[in-house]
Write a protein that holds these residues in place. Sequence first.
Motif, PDB file in Angstrom:
ATOM      1  N   ILE A  74       8.776   9.983   6.620  1.00  0.00           N
ATOM      2  CA  ILE A  74       7.360   9.750   6.906  1.00  0.00           C
ATOM      3  C   ILE A  74       6.829  10.967   7.644  1.00  0.00           C
ATOM      4  O   ILE A  74       7.446  11.416   8.617  1.00  0.00           O
ATOM      5  N   PRO A  75       5.716  11.559   7.215  1.00  0.00           N
ATOM      6  CA  PRO A  75       5.218  12.768   7.877  1.00  0.00           C
ATOM      7  C   PRO A  75       4.869  12.508   9.343  1.00  0.00           C
ATOM      8  O   PRO A  75       4.317  11.464   9.687  1.00  0.00           O
ATOM      9  N   VAL A  76       5.208  13.465  10.204  1.00  0.00           N
ATOM     10  CA  VAL A  76       4.996  13.271  11.635  1.00  0.00           C
ATOM     11  C   VAL A  76       3.517  13.135  11.973  1.00  0.00           C
ATOM     12  O   VAL A  76       3.154  12.477  12.958  1.00  0.00           O
ATOM     13  N   ASN A  77       2.629  13.722  11.161  1.00  0.00           N
ATOM     14  CA  ASN A  77       1.201  13.570  11.443  1.00  0.00           C
ATOM     15  C   ASN A  77       0.751  12.129  11.283  1.00  0.00           C
ATOM     16  O   ASN A  77      -0.206  11.691  11.930  1.00  0.00           O
ATOM     17  N   THR A 103      13.615  15.551   1.109  1.00  0.00           N
ATOM     18  CA  THR A 103      14.625  16.504   1.571  1.00  0.00           C
ATOM     19  C   THR A 103      15.986  16.178   0.975  1.00  0.00           C
ATOM     20  O   THR A 103      16.259  15.032   0.616  1.00  0.00           O
ATOM     21  N   ASP A 104      16.832  17.219   0.882  1.00  0.00           N
ATOM     22  CA  ASP A 104      18.212  16.981   0.449  1.00  0.00           C
ATOM     23  C   ASP A 104      19.166  16.962   1.642  1.00  0.00           C
ATOM     24  O   ASP A 104      20.384  16.888   1.458  1.00  0.00           O
ATOM     25  N   ALA A 105      18.632  17.036   2.867  1.00  0.00           N
ATOM     26  CA  ALA A 105      19.487  16.865   4.044  1.00  0.00           C
ATOM     27  C   ALA A 105      20.117  15.474   3.967  1.00  0.00           C
ATOM     28  O   ALA A 105      19.404  14.481   3.847  1.00  0.00           O
ATOM     29  N   PRO A 106      21.438  15.374   4.016  1.00  0.00           N
ATOM     30  CA  PRO A 106      22.086  14.082   3.788  1.00  0.00           C
ATOM     31  C   PRO A 106      21.611  12.984   4.742  1.00  0.00           C
ATOM     32  O   PRO A 106      21.625  13.151   5.956  1.00  0.00           O
ATOM     33  N   MET A 107      21.158  11.876   4.150  1.00  0.00           N
ATOM     34  CA  MET A 107      20.794  10.661   4.887  1.00  0.00           C
ATOM     35  C   MET A 107      21.605   9.507   4.316  1.00  0.00           C
ATOM     36  O   MET A 107      21.825   9.431   3.103  1.00  0.00           O
ATOM     37  N   ASN A 108      22.016   8.623   5.191  1.00  0.00           N
ATOM     38  CA  ASN A 108      22.782   7.450   4.794  1.00  0.00           C
ATOM     39  C   ASN A 108      22.301   6.255   5.597  1.00  0.00           C
ATOM     40  O   ASN A 108      21.519   6.414   6.548  1.00  0.00           O
ATOM     41  N   PRO A 109      22.729   5.043   5.242  1.00  0.00           N
ATOM     42  CA  PRO A 109      22.369   3.893   6.060  1.00  0.00           C
ATOM     43  C   PRO A 109      22.726   4.137   7.524  1.00  0.00           C
ATOM     44  O   PRO A 109      23.843   4.523   7.847  1.00  0.00           O
ATOM     45  N   GLY A 110      21.762   3.939   8.396  1.00  0.00           N
ATOM     46  CA  GLY A 110      21.928   4.246   9.816  1.00  0.00           C
ATOM     47  C   GLY A 110      21.102   5.438  10.254  1.00  0.00           C
ATOM     48  O   GLY A 110      20.825   5.621  11.435  1.00  0.00           O
ATOM     49  N   ASN A 111      20.696   6.289   9.287  1.00  0.00           N
ATOM     50  CA  ASN A 111      19.799   7.404   9.599  1.00  0.00           C
ATOM     51  C   ASN A 111      18.347   6.958   9.756  1.00  0.00           C
ATOM     52  O   ASN A 111      17.521   7.696  10.303  1.00  0.00           O
ATOM     53  N   SER A 112      18.026   5.769   9.257  1.00  0.00           N
ATOM     54  CA  SER A 112      16.642   5.302   9.284  1.00  0.00           C
ATOM     55  C   SER A 112      16.058   5.374  10.688  1.00  0.00           C
ATOM     56  O   SER A 112      16.647   4.871  11.645  1.00  0.00           O
ATOM     57  N   GLY A 113      14.885   5.981  10.793  1.00  0.00           N
ATOM     58  CA  GLY A 113      14.196   6.075  12.074  1.00  0.00           C
ATOM     59  C   GLY A 113      14.490   7.340  12.848  1.00  0.00           C
ATOM     60  O   GLY A 113      13.839   7.611  13.864  1.00  0.00           O
ATOM     61  N   GLY A 114      15.474   8.107  12.396  1.00  0.00           N
ATOM     62  CA  GLY A 114      15.816   9.343  13.094  1.00  0.00           C
ATOM     63  C   GLY A 114      14.846  10.458  12.765  1.00  0.00           C
ATOM     64  O   GLY A 114      14.064  10.375  11.816  1.00  0.00           O
ATOM     65  N   PHE A 152       0.828  -1.193   0.000  1.00  0.00           N
ATOM     66  CA  PHE A 152       0.000   0.000   0.000  1.00  0.00           C
ATOM     67  C   PHE A 152       0.870   1.254   0.000  1.00  0.00           C
ATOM     68  O   PHE A 152       1.961   1.267   0.549  1.00  0.00           O
ATOM     69  N   SER A 153       0.339   2.317  -0.596  1.00  0.00           N
ATOM     70  CA  SER A 153       1.088   3.560  -0.727  1.00  0.00           C
ATOM     71  C   SER A 153       0.908   4.443   0.492  1.00  0.00           C
ATOM     72  O   SER A 153      -0.165   4.483   1.099  1.00  0.00           O
ATOM     73  N   LEU A 154       1.963   5.164   0.827  1.00  0.00           N
ATOM     74  CA  LEU A 154       1.956   6.112   1.939  1.00  0.00           C
ATOM     75  C   LEU A 154       1.974   7.520   1.361  1.00  0.00           C
ATOM     76  O   LEU A 154       2.882   7.883   0.621  1.00  0.00           O
ATOM     77  N   PRO A 155       0.959   8.359   1.680  1.00  0.00           N
ATOM     78  CA  PRO A 155       0.899   9.701   1.103  1.00  0.00           C
ATOM     79  C   PRO A 155       1.607  10.739   1.968  1.00  0.00           C
ATOM     80  O   PRO A 155       2.034  10.473   3.083  1.00  0.00           O
ATOM     81  N   LYS A 156       1.701  11.953   1.429  1.00  0.00           N
ATOM     82  CA  LYS A 156       2.216  13.126   2.129  1.00  0.00           C
ATOM     83  C   LYS A 156       3.654  12.979   2.613  1.00  0.00           C
ATOM     84  O   LYS A 156       4.073  13.574   3.597  1.00  0.00           O
ATOM     85  N   VAL A 157       4.435  12.166   1.925  1.00  0.00           N
ATOM     86  CA  VAL A 157       5.826  11.952   2.302  1.00  0.00           C
ATOM     87  C   VAL A 157       6.634  13.212   1.996  1.00  0.00           C
ATOM     88  O   VAL A 157       6.416  13.894   0.995  1.00  0.00           O
ATOM     89  N   ILE A 158       7.587  13.524   2.879  1.00  0.00           N
ATOM     90  CA  ILE A 158       8.422  14.713   2.739  1.00  0.00           C
ATOM     91  C   ILE A 158       9.740  14.327   2.067  1.00  0.00           C
ATOM     92  O   ILE A 158      10.407  13.380   2.486  1.00  0.00           O
ATOM     93  N   GLY A 180      13.384  22.895  16.059  1.00  0.00           N
ATOM     94  CA  GLY A 180      13.723  21.629  16.683  1.00  0.00           C
ATOM     95  C   GLY A 180      12.531  20.709  16.852  1.00  0.00           C
ATOM     96  O   GLY A 180      12.602  19.717  17.586  1.00  0.00           O
ATOM     97  N   GLN A 181      11.432  20.996  16.161  1.00  0.00           N
ATOM     98  CA  GLN A 181      10.258  20.130  16.219  1.00  0.00           C
ATOM     99  C   GLN A 181      10.358  19.052  15.148  1.00  0.00           C
ATOM    100  O   GLN A 181      10.830  19.297  14.030  1.00  0.00           O
ATOM    101  N   VAL A 182       9.885  17.859  15.488  1.00  0.00           N
ATOM    102  CA  VAL A 182       9.915  16.754  14.534  1.00  0.00           C
ATOM    103  C   VAL A 182       8.833  16.970  13.483  1.00  0.00           C
ATOM    104  O   VAL A 182       7.653  17.148  13.810  1.00  0.00           O
ATOM    105  N   ILE A 183       9.231  16.972  12.210  1.00  0.00           N
ATOM    106  CA  ILE A 183       8.265  17.074  11.122  1.00  0.00           C
ATOM    107  C   ILE A 183       8.187  15.780  10.318  1.00  0.00           C
ATOM    108  O   ILE A 183       7.268  15.598   9.513  1.00  0.00           O
ATOM    109  N   GLY A 184       9.133  14.867  10.543  1.00  0.00           N
ATOM    110  CA  GLY A 184       9.107  13.608   9.820  1.00  0.00           C
ATOM    111  C   GLY A 184      10.039  12.588  10.441  1.00  0.00           C
ATOM    112  O   GLY A 184      10.842  12.896  11.319  1.00  0.00           O
ATOM    113  N   VAL A 185       9.906  11.342   9.971  1.00  0.00           N
ATOM    114  CA  VAL A 185      10.753  10.240  10.424  1.00  0.00           C
ATOM    115  C   VAL A 185      11.542   9.746   9.217  1.00  0.00           C
ATOM    116  O   VAL A 185      10.959   9.269   8.238  1.00  0.00           O
ATOM    117  N   ASP A 186      12.878   9.890   9.253  1.00  0.00           N
ATOM    118  CA  ASP A 186      13.721   9.485   8.132  1.00  0.00           C
ATOM    119  C   ASP A 186      13.462   8.022   7.786  1.00  0.00           C
ATOM    120  O   ASP A 186      13.435   7.166   8.677  1.00  0.00           O
TER     121      ASP A 186
END
Length: 451
Positions: free
Chosen positions: A313-316, A272-283, A264-270, A290-296
């Motif tokens: 993943i959008p924080v909402n 970003t070009d903020a660098p993510m690499n293996p190990g960032n998942s879930g951050g 199933f598809s997940l909508p409203k995904v954000i 400093g408010q969470v707007i998404g989950v890497d």
Amino acid sequence: MTFQIRMLTLLLLIAVIAGILVSCIRTPAAPANRNEALSITTSIADAEGVAATNASWYVPPDVDRSSQNLANRGASSDTTPSFSSEIDADAVVAAYEKVIGDVHENVLPSVVSIFVLNRVQVSGSVPGFTYPFPFGQRQPQSGDSQQEFFYRNGQGSGFVWDTQGHIVTNRHVVVDAERISVQFSDGSSYIAEVVGLDQDSDLAVIRVERDAEQLTAVSLGDSNEVRVGQLAITIGNPFGQEFTTTTGIVSAIGRTLRTGDSQFSLPKVIQTDAPMNPGNSGGPLLDRQGQVIGVDAQIITRSGSNTGIGFAIPVNMAKQVVPVLISEGSFTYSWLGIRGTTVTPEAVDLMGAPEGTRGAQVIALAKDGPAHIGGLIGSTKSKSTSRGNIRYGGDVITSIDGQPVLEMTDLIVYLLENTRPGDTVAVRVVREGGEVAEIKVTLDARPELLN
């Protein structure tokens, strides 16, 4: 002759007045170095469009603020004077650095590095491994009839959700893990247990036993308010480099993705070009407060490392899913039972619907699913065109419960945010030939596997 004398006298008078006005204007001295400051001019009209507001980033020391304000208040109502001010470039950079540093320091106690140990079952030879085998296990030889296994390390990131020890991360980080270890920024480590997993959002909740006084929950933002271009900051564990902060911007919003092995598809995904690499998942993906707007969650890459295209993943979505994972261990989604896409103008034309019809085109129906039972019709025809094969002949959903559906994402979002299994929804459709119908559909729970 008299006229010429009068004109000459008038011109001389204008010149004298202009000279007096110019001599009354005091211009601030230019900076000694062009690189020291950036000069800009601002003119901000009030509601009536008659007064100007001073720019106040920097005022030269030889200019009196009170005299400026008096001069501005006395400005003619039919003019909009502008005020030249100077921005100290170094101060701008320092302010930017302060924002990043403050976010890092304030959020760091809420971020964790996650290390997992997975037991991997293998049979026969193990491709890609040579002696010595990981963790000292004997490498299975080709032709071994006995099933063997080995242990594999994994890593990810997460953040503290509440003071009861609940930590949010990605499902793909911790699923099937035999051991989960969580490390905080103060160096302390704890063994964690899985509380709940959700395959379709790729969210998971784990829990550690730690005193509430030592737990700092994150502050949650509103992902519906995220705008393209705003600052994006992420803190995580890339390649095992704990508590690394990287920055970028929000590159796009409203992406639709499939997470992990979900159907199933997940909508409203954000994006970003903020660098993510293996190990960032879930951050956490953070805004400048400093408010969470998404989950890497994901990156697009051919090399296995950052290419500037990451997804969160959008924080909402987390606000909706995480509390249920904590209380029930799983999250149940409502299910309409269709496969669809955003209808194209070509398909609208082929089906004879009114020009400008927009909505979610029903491509196929799950047999005996809610939409099938309710009477929706899937696309039964196709035509090859210069733009490829176009499906048509089925229903185009234009609204649900009175809410407009302009594209497939609108339908997904409405079902996700406003319905639960067992709810009955009113679906308005446009059919072949332009017929309009409203159909009642009773939603079911998403099945684990689809045919």
